[in-house]
Design a protein around this motif. Structure first.
Motif, mmCIF file in Angstrom:
data_model
loop_
_atom_site.group_PDB
_atom_site.id
_atom_site.type_symbol
_atom_site.label_atom_id
_atom_site.label_comp_id
_atom_site.label_asym_id
_atom_site.label_seq_id
_atom_site.Cartn_x
_atom_site.Cartn_y
_atom_site.Cartn_z
ATOM 1 N N ALA A 37 6.789 40.091 63.018
ATOM 2 C CA ALA A 37 6.076 41.316 62.646
ATOM 3 C C ALA A 37 4.715 41.368 63.326
ATOM 4 O O ALA A 37 4.304 42.420 63.851
ATOM 5 N N ALA A 38 4.011 40.239 63.331
ATOM 6 C CA ALA A 38 2.723 40.192 64.028
ATOM 7 C C ALA A 38 2.906 40.374 65.529
ATOM 8 O O ALA A 38 2.094 41.051 66.191
ATOM 9 N N LEU A 39 3.983 39.804 66.077
ATOM 10 C CA LEU A 39 4.248 39.933 67.513
ATOM 11 C C LEU A 39 4.472 41.386 67.905
ATOM 12 O O LEU A 39 4.012 41.834 68.966
ATOM 13 N N VAL A 40 5.156 42.129 67.050
ATOM 14 C CA VAL A 40 5.398 43.551 67.334
ATOM 15 C C VAL A 40 4.087 44.316 67.418
ATOM 16 O O VAL A 40 3.914 45.190 68.273
ATOM 17 N N LEU A 41 3.130 43.977 66.555
ATOM 18 C CA LEU A 41 1.837 44.667 66.584
ATOM 19 C C LEU A 41 1.021 44.257 67.802
ATOM 20 O O LEU A 41 0.276 45.073 68.361
ATOM 21 N N LEU A 42 1.158 43.020 68.219
ATOM 22 C CA LEU A 42 0.384 42.545 69.367
ATOM 23 C C LEU A 42 1.019 42.942 70.700
ATOM 24 O O LEU A 42 0.313 43.209 71.672
ATOM 25 N N VAL A 43 2.347 42.964 70.726
ATOM 26 C CA VAL A 43 3.069 43.307 71.966
ATOM 27 C C VAL A 43 4.076 44.405 71.631
ATOM 28 O O VAL A 43 5.266 44.128 71.411
ATOM 29 N N PRO A 44 3.650 45.658 71.552
ATOM 30 C CA PRO A 44 4.523 46.757 71.125
ATOM 31 C C PRO A 44 5.842 46.873 71.884
ATOM 32 O O PRO A 44 6.854 47.270 71.283
ATOM 33 N N ALA B 69 -1.607 44.652 54.818
ATOM 34 C CA ALA B 69 -0.174 44.363 54.723
ATOM 35 C C ALA B 69 0.202 43.540 53.503
ATOM 36 O O ALA B 69 1.394 43.397 53.202
ATOM 37 N N LEU B 70 -0.776 42.989 52.791
ATOM 38 C CA LEU B 70 -0.456 42.076 51.694
ATOM 39 C C LEU B 70 0.426 42.690 50.606
ATOM 40 O O LEU B 70 1.414 42.072 50.191
ATOM 41 N N PRO B 71 0.132 43.892 50.080
ATOM 42 C CA PRO B 71 0.995 44.423 49.008
ATOM 43 C C PRO B 71 2.445 44.586 49.431
ATOM 44 O O PRO B 71 3.361 44.154 48.725
ATOM 45 N N ALA B 72 2.684 45.220 50.586
ATOM 46 C CA ALA B 72 4.060 45.428 51.038
ATOM 47 C C ALA B 72 4.745 44.111 51.374
ATOM 48 O O ALA B 72 5.932 43.926 51.082
ATOM 49 N N THR B 73 4.012 43.188 51.964
ATOM 50 C CA THR B 73 4.604 41.898 52.337
ATOM 51 C C THR B 73 4.981 41.095 51.102
ATOM 52 O O THR B 73 6.074 40.514 51.030
ATOM 53 N N LEU B 74 4.105 41.055 50.115
ATOM 54 C CA LEU B 74 4.420 40.312 48.900
ATOM 55 C C LEU B 74 5.559 40.961 48.125
ATOM 56 O O LEU B 74 6.356 40.271 47.486
ATOM 57 N N LEU C 37 6.085 44.847 58.518
ATOM 58 C CA LEU C 37 5.766 45.887 59.510
ATOM 59 C C LEU C 37 5.186 47.127 58.835
ATOM 60 O O LEU C 37 4.194 47.702 59.311
ATOM 61 N N LEU C 38 5.797 47.541 57.735
ATOM 62 C CA LEU C 38 5.274 48.701 57.012
ATOM 63 C C LEU C 38 3.865 48.435 56.505
ATOM 64 O O LEU C 38 2.991 49.310 56.553
ATOM 65 N N GLY C 39 3.642 47.221 56.010
ATOM 66 C CA GLY C 39 2.310 46.870 55.525
ATOM 67 C C GLY C 39 1.279 46.816 56.637
ATOM 68 O O GLY C 39 0.160 47.325 56.490
ATOM 69 N N LEU C 40 1.636 46.215 57.762
ATOM 70 C CA LEU C 40 0.702 46.124 58.880
ATOM 71 C C LEU C 40 0.331 47.499 59.422
ATOM 72 O O LEU C 40 -0.791 47.709 59.898
ATOM 73 N N ARG C 41 1.262 48.428 59.357
ATOM 74 C CA ARG C 41 1.000 49.766 59.877
ATOM 75 C C ARG C 41 0.360 50.698 58.848
ATOM 76 O O ARG C 41 0.085 51.854 59.153
ATOM 77 N N SER C 42 0.158 50.185 57.636
ATOM 78 C CA SER C 42 -0.481 51.010 56.604
ATOM 79 C C SER C 42 -1.997 50.883 56.614
ATOM 80 O O SER C 42 -2.668 51.449 55.746
ATOM 81 N N ALA C 43 -2.538 50.143 57.567
ATOM 82 C CA ALA C 43 -3.990 49.952 57.634
ATOM 83 C C ALA C 43 -4.709 51.281 57.827
ATOM 84 O O ALA C 43 -4.197 52.206 58.492
ATOM 85 N N ASP C 44 -5.880 51.386 57.248
ATOM 86 C CA ASP C 44 -6.674 52.608 57.335
ATOM 87 C C ASP C 44 -7.077 52.876 58.788
ATOM 88 O O ASP C 44 -7.660 51.999 59.452
ATOM 89 N N GLN C 45 -6.789 54.081 59.253
ATOM 90 C CA GLN C 45 -7.051 54.406 60.650
ATOM 91 C C GLN C 45 -8.542 54.419 60.973
ATOM 92 O O GLN C 45 -8.957 54.036 62.069
ATOM 93 N N VAL C 46 -9.351 54.847 60.029
ATOM 94 C CA VAL C 46 -10.798 54.887 60.261
ATOM 95 C C VAL C 46 -11.338 53.471 60.474
ATOM 96 O O VAL C 46 -12.161 53.230 61.365
#
Length: 259
Positions: free
Chosen positions: A80-87, A172-177, A139-148
């Motif tokens: 999941a982290a790899l996907v965010l680092l290397v789309p 990502a913690l809530p969705a991951t847990l 992945l859903l949690g990592l992509r839920s980060a606040d855009q601002v």
């Protein structure tokens, strides 16, 4: 019912389920050899078998499930982290995850038993059982980060790694847990299926197979109930960790419900 505490509604549901089981066992499935014993027969068998019978079985299966849980979830979080680092690798990773999810465990279990010995097939099946769920949740949690907040990191010269470490991991913690909670029973199921198809001497799956072949119906149901209890404890422990680690998530949910 909505005003009752959750444990009260859960207890009511359990009582209703046991009552329904009792009624069906003495009416619809009352014939000898029907395969549905009464709850009291199962409880009596559980008492007769005792902890000395179940302790080695639980220890063996739980050890396999725990190792598979750690391996499968660890790989899911790394990918999941790899996907965010290397789309560009996202498509490959997601396709592999979907393939692992769609493959029936009972179909690949015999193949793993031929390729590996000992507890490796059970650990592998437990890992496969949790990989997809945790990967998608992470992945859903990592992509839920606040855009601002992400824009602030970029404005200070931060790249994808800085976004991941400083913003996305916390988001990502809530969705991951939540995914890890679901993965706990799945890992146990994968280990038990592996025991059905593998070549080992002890475990809940092996004991269930032996008792079923011996037509020990109450014991078979007892092992199934113990397996469900162990799976529920795994889910509950993960939920407890999530509640302790994310007190703000619970507060947000409660305040949202009050509105």
């Amino acid at each position: 019912m909505n005003r009752l505490p959750s444990w009260v509604t859960g207890l009511i549901g359990l009582v209703v389920l046991i009552a329904l089981w009792s009624v069906l066992a003495v009416t619809v499935f009352s014939a000898k050899g029907s395969g549905v014993p009464t709850p009291w027969a199962v409880l009596t068998q559980l008492g007769d078998d005792g902890w000395s019978f179940y302790q080695p079985l639980i220890a063996a299966t739980l050890g396999e499930a725990l190792r598979g849980y750690l391996v499968g979830n660890g790989l899911a979080l790394v990918f999941a982290a790899l996907v965010l680092l290397v789309p560009p690798v996202e498509r490959i990773v997601v396709q592999l995850a979907v393939a692992s999810y769609c493959l029936p465990l009972v179909a690949i279990g015999p193949i793993l038993s031929l390729l590996f010995s000992g507890t490796t097939p059970m650990i592998t099946l437990a890992a496969l059982a949790v990989f997809f769920t945790t990967l998608i949740g992470a992945l859903l949690g990592l992509r839920s980060a606040d855009q601002v907040t992400l824009d602030v990191v970029r404005a200070y010269g931060g790249g994808r790694w800085a976004e991941l470490v400083k913003v996305r991991l916390i988001a990502a913690l809530p969705a991951t847990l939540a995914a890890l909670k679901i993965s706990a029973p799945a890992a146990l199921l994968g280990a038990i299926i592996g025991e059905y198809l593998g070549h080992i001497d002890t475990g809940l799956g092996i004991a269930m197979t032996v008792s079923e072949a011996s037509v020990q119906v109450p014991r078979t149901w007892g092992i199934a109930l113990v397996s469900g209890l162990v799976a529920g404890l795994g889910y509950g422990l993960t939920a407890l960790v999530a509640r302790v680690a994310l007190p703000w998530a619970r507060t947000t949910t409660l305040s949202g419900g009050d509105r």
